[in-house]
Design an enzyme around this catalytic site. Structure first.
Site, PDB file in Angstrom:
ATOM      1  N   CYS A   2     -55.021  33.811 -65.149  1.00  0.00           N
ATOM      2  CA  CYS A   2     -54.869  35.148 -65.705  1.00  0.00           C
ATOM      3  C   CYS A   2     -56.068  35.977 -65.274  1.00  0.00           C
ATOM      4  O   CYS A   2     -57.051  35.448 -64.784  1.00  0.00           O
ATOM      5  CB  CYS A   2     -54.834  35.117 -67.237  1.00  0.00           C
ATOM      6  SG  CYS A   2     -53.446  34.196 -67.902  1.00  0.00           S
ATOM      7  N   GLY A   3     -55.950  37.261 -65.485  1.00  0.00           N
ATOM      8  CA  GLY A   3     -57.080  38.146 -65.243  1.00  0.00           C
ATOM      9  C   GLY A   3     -57.465  38.851 -66.526  1.00  0.00           C
ATOM     10  O   GLY A   3     -56.603  39.221 -67.332  1.00  0.00           O
TER      11      GLY A   3
END
Lengths: 226, 438
Positions: A2-3
């Site tokens: 994820c970011g």
């Protein structure tokens, strides 16, 4: 998988630009999380959480993120691991007024922690492992712990790999697991504190050249309070 | 068995016809039952991350009995040594088990025959059993113990008492048990001091008072009506519940008991851990019955056990079923001929009841006893326990756990429908848990 991006403003003069700045940061972690995205913006009316399934940049536009103002914001782009790709399963998780949690990584014992919380009456909305961490933090805050203590307890109780950005109405905190292999880059200037999964998401911030850039250590809670 | 009267059944009928009694033997069930072998661990890959074996911590510390005891049992590994009596085993065997347990930081347990001074001095942490027979049970030894275990039953013979045939009732065993020498002994199957959970509550309080609320009280049951028995043990005040599945061993009992009573350990562990979770008490679960490897330990822990207990595995490590023993000179002495006299072969012997143990473990015969060197035996058992602990942490790390106690049912799948139903984990490759999800 994820970011994460987050921005905590110390200089009120930047507040009108909050949404635009976060929008630019979010676009830089688009590839880290193509499944869904969400933002939490702490504006004049309190915390607003918007989430959706699909491309993060298109979603940011849909949310009208660039036009939002406030003193603090978090954004998340999700690449799902074991749980469903739904709006409900997107981050941020906000199980308590003012609380936002976004997570990069995956927990290895969340089923047991979930059962323990359920035994204490906590109710879940999704099968997502990150929701377990969010509910855990909310439960500890409900029990009277401060955010620093609650995040230290996360380190004690949870196995797995995680970078967590956790915010309340006036706090901005980052913590990583004992191995600290999921990215977390912090930058601080007199005007703001930012946290991102990738360095490139920082470079567009005003005054970045003079920022102190560092990584949180293993199980170190880095916390800022207004 | 592929038909109703195969040669083995014919032989059993012939034996009963000749002797006019039931067959007796040692060790545990020999029939195939669903077991930990029918489960697999879902170790980490892309969606989860494994921990490195060399530099990333995986704790094995196990705390038992903190619910009421001022001095709970703290073990370095979640693997303990089960109760096996002096009488069933030689004094040297008990001594070796104690030394091995102490070396690796775990506990050992007395058995149906009392506490020997050698065992007490060699065992850093010793669990003292309180059995229906009361053999060798006294307040002085109770106060020397690190925990007390009230035995309601045993997996090999739930509802039945122990046996010690006359050839093992030597002078010292007879004196400790206040029995006549050389006479077959059958232990009581029911405690004389109490019956039922209401009176068990009083017994537990009595043991706590006698030990000044210092040591934990375990309650051990043979796995039959596990859910009820575990809940009643907790209600009666147990700090730790020990559940012994049908594969659990014995030194001597009727084979009808061994093969036809109780339920498999696999089914028992899940029933017990669910019962404890339902009650919500701070009670630990020890599971025994057929635990052989670190994989068995990891799977038992994942299903909710806090620790396992091993008996037969420890005896095999000590030398049980070995074709030779090591003499004082260091020479290996083959004893296959002694096994043949018992009409068995090394590797397939369950004749503990005879007292004629060719390797000097399950015997009271002074000549045979000398075949077990406690130093060598202790080293081998310690090696075995260390291997189990290493295998357990290896598997836990591969599941991303920094503590073996964080293994959970979601880390498991089953190979067979039966095992899936008993352990309440999905059949491999599906999301189907028979009886739970359809």
């Amino acid at each position: 998988m994820c970011g994460i991006v987050g921005l905590h403003l110390k200089d009120p003069a930047l507040e009108p630009q909050l949404g635009a700045l976060l929008s630019g940061m979010l676009a830089q972690v688009r590839e880290r999380g193509p499944d869904s995205a969400g933002v939490g913006v702490y504006g004049p009316g309190g915390l607003a959480v918007r989430k959706g399934v699909g491309d993060p940049v298109a979603l940011a536009e849909e949310f009208g993120l660039a036009g939002m103002r406030g003193h603090q914001a978090v954004g998340h782009t999700r690449m799902a691991t074991e749980s469903a790709i739904t709006v409900e399963g997107s981050h941020p998780f906000s199980p308590r007024p003012g609380l936002c949690l976004v997570h990069n990584g995956s927990f290895a014992n969340h089923a047991t922690v979930r059962r323990a919380l359920e035994a204490e009456g906590v109710v879940f909305d999704t099968d997502n492992d990150s929701e377990v961490a969010a509910r855990f933090v909310a439960h500890r805050l409900d029990r009277g712990d401060d955010l620093d203590k609650a995040l230290r307890l996360v380190c004690d109780v949870f196995d797995g790999f995680y970078t967590l950005l956790v915010t309340t109405d006036d706090e901005f905190a980052v913590v990583r697991d004992a191995v600290a292999c999921k990215p977390a880059i912090l930058a601080e200037t007199p005007a703001w504190v930012a946290m991102v999964s990738e360095y490139r998401a920082l470079v567009g911030l005003p005054g970045f050249a003079a920022a102190r850039v560092f990584e949180p250590g293993p199980e170190e809670v880095c916390l800022w309070k207004r | 068995m592929n038909h109703t009267f195969p040669p083995s059944v014919i032989a059993e009928i012939q034996e009963r016809a000749a002797l006019g009694r039931y067959a007796i033997r040692g060790l545990g069930a020999r029939r195939a039952v669903p077991s930990f072998d029918d489960l697999l661990l879902l170790t980490a890959s892309a969606s989860r991350y494994p921990l490195e074996g060399y530099r990333e911590r995986c704790s094995t510390t196990t705390v038992l009995g903190a619910r009421n005891a001022s001095q709970p049992v703290v073990l370095d590994i979640p693997i303990t040594i089960a109760g096996m009596s002096f009488g069933a085993l030689s004094a040297a065997a008990k001594d070796a088990l104690g030394r091995a347990a102490s070396e690796v930081g775990t506990s050992t347990t007395t058995g149906d025959g009392g506490m020997t001074p050698e065992e007490r001095s060699s065992s850093k942490t010793l669990v003292y059993q309180c059995l229906p027979s009361r053999y060798g049970f006294n307040p002085d030894d109770l106060r020397k113990a690190d925990a007390v275990e009230i035995v309601l039953g045993q997996g090999a013979k739930p509802g039945g008492g122990g046996m010690l045939l006359g050839q093992k009732v030597g002078p010292r065993v007879a004196a400790m048990r206040t029995l006549p020498e050389g006479i077959d002994q059958r232990s009581a199957s029911r405690h004389p001091d109490w019956t039922g959970p209401d009176d068990l509550t009083i017994k537990i309080l009595e043991l706590r008072e006698a030990t000044d609320w210092r040591i934990p009280v375990y309650v051990k049951v043979g796995a039959t009506r596990v859910e009820h028995d575990v809940k009643l043990a907790i209600a009666a005040g147990a700090d730790v519940v020990v559940v012994d599945g049908m594969q659990g061993g014995t030194a001597a009992t009727q084979s009808a008991f061994i093969e036809h009573t109780g339920i498999p350990t696999l089914a028992a562990v899940r029933l017990a851990s669910d019962a404890i979770a339902e009650v919500g008490a701070d009670v630990q679960l020890i599971v025994s019955g057929g635990v052989r490897s670190g994989a068995d330990v990891a799977k038992a822990l994942a299903l909710g056990a806090d620790a396992v207990s091993i008996g037969v595995g420890a005896l095999v490590a000590l030398g049980c079923n070995d074709s030779a023993y090591t003499a004082e000179s260091g020479e290996r002495v083959d004893v296959t001929g002694d096994y043949r006299k018992l009409k068995v072969l090394p590797g397939d012997c369950a004749h503990c009841h005879t007292g004629a143990c060719p390797v000097g473990i399950a015997t009271q015969d002074p000549v045979l006893e000398r075949r077990l060197d406690p130093d060598t035996g202790a080293e081998r058992v310690a090696n075995y326990l260390r291997s189990l602990a290493m295998e357990t942490t290896m598997l836990a790390r591969a599941c991303g756990k920094s503590d073996v106690h964080r293994l959970e049912p979601e880390d498991l799948v089953a190979l067979t429908v039966e095992a899936a139903a008993m352990a309440r984990v999905p059949l491999a490759g599906t999301s189907w848990i028979p009886g739970v999800t359809g």
